[in-house]
Design an enzyme around this catalytic site. Structure first.
Site, PDB file in Angstrom:
ATOM      1  CE  LYS A 278      42.197  30.696  36.379  1.00  0.00           C
ATOM      2  NZ  LYS A 278      42.140  32.007  36.985  1.00  0.00           N
ATOM      3  CG  ASP A 279      40.934  31.110  42.037  1.00  0.00           C
ATOM      4  OD1 ASP A 279      41.754  31.602  41.239  1.00  0.00           O
ATOM      5  OD2 ASP A 279      39.692  31.049  41.847  1.00  0.00           O
TER       6      ASP A 279
ATOM      7  NE  ARG B 208      48.983  32.515  34.175  1.00  0.00           N
ATOM      8  CZ  ARG B 208      48.319  32.629  32.812  1.00  0.00           C
ATOM      9  NH1 ARG B 208      48.927  32.241  31.655  1.00  0.00           N
ATOM     10  NH2 ARG B 208      47.029  32.652  32.989  1.00  0.00           N
ATOM     11  NE  ARG B 209      45.329  34.657  31.521  1.00  0.00           N
ATOM     12  CZ  ARG B 209      44.128  34.621  32.119  1.00  0.00           C
ATOM     13  NH1 ARG B 209      43.561  35.349  32.806  1.00  0.00           N
ATOM     14  NH2 ARG B 209      43.386  33.307  32.323  1.00  0.00           N
TER      15      ARG B 209
ATOM     16  NE  ARG C 130      39.617  41.805  40.620  1.00  0.00           N
ATOM     17  CZ  ARG C 130      39.191  41.207  41.773  1.00  0.00           C
ATOM     18  NH1 ARG C 130      39.448  42.166  42.850  1.00  0.00           N
ATOM     19  NH2 ARG C 130      38.274  40.338  41.834  1.00  0.00           N
ATOM     20  N   GLY C 131      37.243  41.844  37.054  1.00  0.00           N
ATOM     21  CA  GLY C 131      35.437  41.831  36.913  1.00  0.00           C
ATOM     22  C   GLY C 131      35.250  40.384  36.417  1.00  0.00           C
TER      23      GLY C 131
ATOM     24  CB  THR D 151      32.914  43.061  33.720  1.00  0.00           C
ATOM     25  OG1 THR D 151      31.784  43.098  34.797  1.00  0.00           O
ATOM     26  CG2 THR D 151      33.684  44.429  33.954  1.00  0.00           C
ATOM     27  NE  ARG D 152      38.143  39.440  34.386  1.00  0.00           N
ATOM     28  CZ  ARG D 152      39.226  38.978  34.959  1.00  0.00           C
ATOM     29  NH1 ARG D 152      40.297  38.456  34.253  1.00  0.00           N
ATOM     30  NH2 ARG D 152      39.301  38.917  36.156  1.00  0.00           N
TER      31      ARG D 152
ATOM     32  CB  CYS E 117      48.463  32.209  41.968  1.00  0.00           C
ATOM     33  SG  CYS E 117      46.926  32.946  43.030  1.00  0.00           S
TER      34      CYS E 117
END
Length: 322
Positions: free
Chosen positions: A84-85, A132-133, A154-155, A159-160, A247
């Site tokens: 996906k990247d 998208r989410r 981010r992270g 972290t998340r 993306c």
């Protein structure tokens, strides 16, 4: 490819725990098919060091360019990317030699108190850096008669999830595949049905890339390729490319195989584009024979993109900033 059997193959990978884990799985598989040692070469990408939100730095290619540069310079023999990247345009000098069997493509919710999405309170704060989410979470909440707040984060995974554990957020949304690959799938409190939240094109799949001139390595890596994964992901990325969306745009897509008993005979491709607040979604699907070639898979994606554009998707594509 250096053909000395004792010469290690150099696998370029990002440094994150997730990237190292998925590259490690690929390295094991390559060792098995080639009989050669494989060493991981850690490479830092712009996406790893930038603190900007992905939607602002463009998303497309920020985790990939440094790995591809190392391939072209001959510093590594092959590289592993999260599919996906990858930008939808493929450099001529490089080839995706293998797309191994896809992991779970769904998004996973990690919420406080073991809550599912439907159990989250009205006004819940959900962390995600993905437009998208955001678009689909807002629409999903609205269908349940409530409102959620999406908070750009981010992270890495630690972290998340840490934001939830610390009580700063009610939940975060991550790719189920990533959690599974680092052995933390059990921390998901809900796996979001693709009927409510379509994943990113290529989510859950990996791309193993090498120089197009390295025919011996291409032949060896091809042993890891899963044709159904390749057909599905090619259709999803064709849809994304035809919508002319990087993306970082709010586009979701998933191609899945429809089986009649044990025989897989059709592929269904679903796509969604939406405004960030989820107030407007264009969501369509198409079903056809399982693509037998790259061109057939590409055609399936373009066909659905054309239908989506005709239904007004183009008017939603301007929302690129958070």
């Amino acid at each position: 490819m250096n053909t000395r059997p004792d010469q290690p193959l150099r696998l370029g990978t990002r440094r994150s725990k997730l990237a190292m884990s998925q590259s490690g799985h690929v390295a094991e598989a390559v060792r098995a098919v080639t009989g050669r040692p494989v060493e991981l070469v850690e490479i830092t990408t712009y996406g790893d060091v930038s603190r900007e939100h992905l939607a602002q730095i463009g998303g497309t290619g920020v985790f990939v360019t440094a790995l591809r540069d190392a391939l072209v310079r001959g510093e590594v023999d092959f590289a592993v990317h999260s599919l996906k990247d990858l930008p939808t345009t493929q450099p001529e000098e490089l080839v995706i030699a293998a797309m191994p069997k896809r992991e779970d493509a769904r998004d996973a919710l990690v919420a406080r108190d073991g809550l599912t999405f439907e159990q989250l309170p009205d006004g819940a704060r959900i962390g995600t850096g993905s437009p998208r989410r955001m678009a689909q979470l807002h629409a999903y909440a609205k269908s349940l008669g409530k409102v959620v707040e999406t908070v750009p984060i981010r992270g890495n995974v630690d972290t998340r999830i840490g934001y939830v554990r610390a009580g700063e957020l009610d939940a975060v949304v991550l790719a189920a595949a990533g959690l599974n690959r680092i052995g933390r799938g059990g921390e998901a409190t809900d796996l979001l049905s693709v009927d409510n939240v379509l994943p990113a094109p290529g989510q859950g799949a990996l791309a193993v890339e090498c120089l197009a001139s390295d025919t011996a390595l291409i032949a060896a890596l091809a042993e890891l390729d899963d044709p159904f994964t390749r057909a599905a992901v090619t259709a999803e990325r064709s849809l994304l490319a035809a919508l002319e969306a990087g993306c970082s745009a709010p586009v979701g897509a998933l191609a899945d195989l429809l089986a009649d008993g044990q025989i897989v005979n059709e592929m269904r491709l679903r796509g969604v584009v939406g405004t960030l607040d989820g107030s407007t979604l264009v969501q369509l699907s198409t079903t056809g024979p399982v693509p037998q070639s790259y061109d057939e898979a590409m055609a399936l994606g373009r066909e659905l993109a054309d239908e989506m554009l005709a239904k007004g998707a183009a008017g939603l594509m301007g929302e690129r900033s958070l």
